[in-house]
Scaffold this active site. Structure first.
Site, PDB file in Angstrom:
ATOM      1  N   HIS A 104       0.489  -1.629  -0.449  1.00 13.61           N
ATOM      2  CA  HIS A 104      -0.044   0.065   0.078  1.00 13.61           C
ATOM      3  C   HIS A 104       0.852   1.310  -0.212  1.00 13.61           C
ATOM      4  O   HIS A 104       0.635   2.204  -1.077  1.00 13.61           O
ATOM      5  CB  HIS A 104      -1.104   0.231   1.195  1.00 13.61           C
ATOM      6  CG  HIS A 104      -2.532  -1.306   1.348  1.00 13.61           C
ATOM      7  ND1 HIS A 104      -2.077  -1.778   2.515  1.00 13.61           N
ATOM      8  CD2 HIS A 104      -2.375  -1.879   0.405  1.00 13.61           C
ATOM      9  CE1 HIS A 104      -3.012  -3.224   2.015  1.00 13.61           C
ATOM     10  NE2 HIS A 104      -3.218  -3.068   1.163  1.00 13.61           N
ATOM     11  N   GLY A 139      -2.578  -1.666  -6.897  1.00 12.39           N
ATOM     12  CA  GLY A 139      -1.842  -2.419  -7.383  1.00 12.39           C
ATOM     13  C   GLY A 139      -1.304  -4.220  -8.585  1.00 12.39           C
ATOM     14  O   GLY A 139      -2.679  -4.211  -8.224  1.00 12.39           O
TER      15      GLY A 139
HETATM   16  P1  AMP Z   1      -6.224  -3.932  -0.529  1.00 10.53           P
HETATM   17  O1  AMP Z   1      -6.591  -3.174   0.631  1.00 10.53           O
HETATM   18  O2  AMP Z   1      -5.597  -5.317  -0.319  1.00 10.53           O
HETATM   19  O3  AMP Z   1      -7.754  -3.245  -1.023  1.00 10.53           O
HETATM   20  O4  AMP Z   1      -5.454  -3.142  -1.388  1.00 10.53           O
HETATM   21  C1  AMP Z   1      -5.378  -1.377  -2.012  1.00 10.53           C
HETATM   22  C2  AMP Z   1      -4.247  -1.704  -2.779  1.00 10.53           C
HETATM   23  O5  AMP Z   1      -3.256  -1.823  -2.618  1.00 10.53           O
HETATM   24  C3  AMP Z   1      -4.879  -2.889  -4.151  1.00 10.53           C
HETATM   25  O6  AMP Z   1      -4.590  -1.418  -5.172  1.00 10.53           O
HETATM   26  C4  AMP Z   1      -4.022  -3.636  -4.079  1.00 10.53           C
HETATM   27  O7  AMP Z   1      -3.971  -3.844  -5.354  1.00 10.53           O
HETATM   28  C5  AMP Z   1      -2.473  -2.928  -3.462  1.00 10.53           C
HETATM   29  N1  AMP Z   1      -2.119  -3.604  -3.083  1.00 10.53           N
HETATM   30  C6  AMP Z   1      -2.408  -4.585  -2.278  1.00 10.53           C
HETATM   31  N2  AMP Z   1      -1.214  -5.440  -1.879  1.00 10.53           N
HETATM   32  C7  AMP Z   1      -0.075  -4.291  -2.330  1.00 10.53           C
HETATM   33  C8  AMP Z   1       1.463  -5.410  -2.807  1.00 10.53           C
HETATM   34  N3  AMP Z   1       2.135  -6.795  -2.594  1.00 10.53           N
HETATM   35  N4  AMP Z   1       2.134  -4.842  -3.691  1.00 10.53           N
HETATM   36  C9  AMP Z   1       1.670  -4.298  -4.542  1.00 10.53           C
HETATM   37  N5  AMP Z   1       0.402  -3.366  -4.446  1.00 10.53           N
HETATM   38  C10 AMP Z   1      -0.366  -3.933  -3.676  1.00 10.53           C
END
Ligand code: AMP
Length: 270
Positions: A24, A138
């Site tokens: 994030h 991501g």
């Molecule tokens: P989430 O909180 O899981 O909904 O993720 C929020 C954002 O962070 C989304 O765009 C995800 O794709 C991105 N994200 C989560 N984990 C990763 C990671 N390991 N590397 C890059 N982006 C990430």
């Protein structure tokens, strides 16, 4: 934020569900960089109930708002949108949804009915609430990224969608808020996802182009590591349609359970 954009400031948005980690934060730092010192870097923290299925982990999804706010500040975020209650976003009587087509229907879309409808709708609402010129997502959630790109294109939204590389633990495991669910033993076995993807890349580099064979080896590797395979597919990277032969850029996407925890990962094939 509407005033910021109308006042000529650039606005970048990073939507998240919180329990923030380096994945994030890499998006937030890039948001900060893209809007410059005069612009507004915005993050949202909202565990969106409409993207969870009835049997999924909505109630126990990890949360740490106080810690998250400190991390956002350290990553250069100016404003955090963190609705306290779901009804502040989805008011009683909400009845309008965004359904994205084929790109949202296979893979996680097939295993998690309604998931991408919830994602697309909440992202659309976050765009309306914050009016960003740029939004960062991501590549870890590769299908989600393609779903958002399709929505932005099809609905003529004036937002640049930026995809950011997957941030991993030193041993290769993709960072995820759900990694917090893993027992020490599951954490060790979870390495099978990234390792399997690396092995598929090796096989493809060595000349194996048959997608069914590559996927079959990957399923076997995951199973022998004690991960229960949800799916392994090799697809065209934008449409997410399955390919018979892996071409440069074809993407392998995997989802697997470690105990009751479902993890996903993906990689481009060479
Ligand atoms: P989430 O909180 O899981 O909904 O993720 C929020 C954002 O962070 C989304 O765009 C995800 O794709 C991105 N994200 C989560 N984990 C990763 C990671 N390991 N590397 C890059 N982006 C990430």
């Amino acid at each position: 934020m509407i005033a910021a954009r109308d006042g000529g400031r650039r606005v970048a948005l990073v939507p998240t569900m919180g329990y923030l980690h380096e994945g994030h934060l890499s998006l937030m730092r890039e948001a900060r960089r893209r809007v410059g010192p005069e612009g507004l870097a915005v993050a949202s923290i909202f565990v969106n109930p409409t993207q969870f299925g009835p049997q999924e982990d909505l109630a126990r999804y990890p949360r740490d708002l106080e810690g998250d706010l400190a991390k956002c500040a350290a990553a250069g975020v100016d404003a955090v949108l963190a609705p306290e209650r779901p009804e502040q976003v989805f008011a009683p009587g909400h009845q309008t949804w965004i359904e994205v087509g084929p790109v949202a229907q296979g893979l996680c879309g097939a295993r998690r009915p309604g998931h991408f409808r919830g994602v697309a709708t909440v992202v659309m609402k976050l765009f309306q609430l914050t009016r960003p010129q740029v939004a960062l997502f991501g590549e870890k959630d590769w299908q989600q990224l393609q779903v958002i790109r399709a929505m932005v294109r099809d609905l003529d939204l004036d937002v640049e969608v930026v995809g950011m590389p997957i941030v991993r633990e030193p041993d290769g495991l993709a960072r995820s808020s759900r990694n917090a669910y893993l027992s020490p033993d599951e954490r060790r076995r979870a390495l099978a996802l990234s390792r399997t993807l690396a092995e598929a890349q090796e096989r493809a580099r060595a000349g194996q182009r048959d997608a069914a064979r590559l996927a079959e080896s990957a399923r076997a590797a995951l199973a022998s590591a004690g991960a229960r395979v949800d799916y392994v597919e090799i697809v065209e990277p934008e449409s997410l349609q399955p390919v018979a032969r892996a071409a440069p850029g074809s993407r392998m996407l995997v989802a697997a359970y470690l105990g009751t925890t479902r993890l996903i990962d993906n990689a481009a094939l060479p």
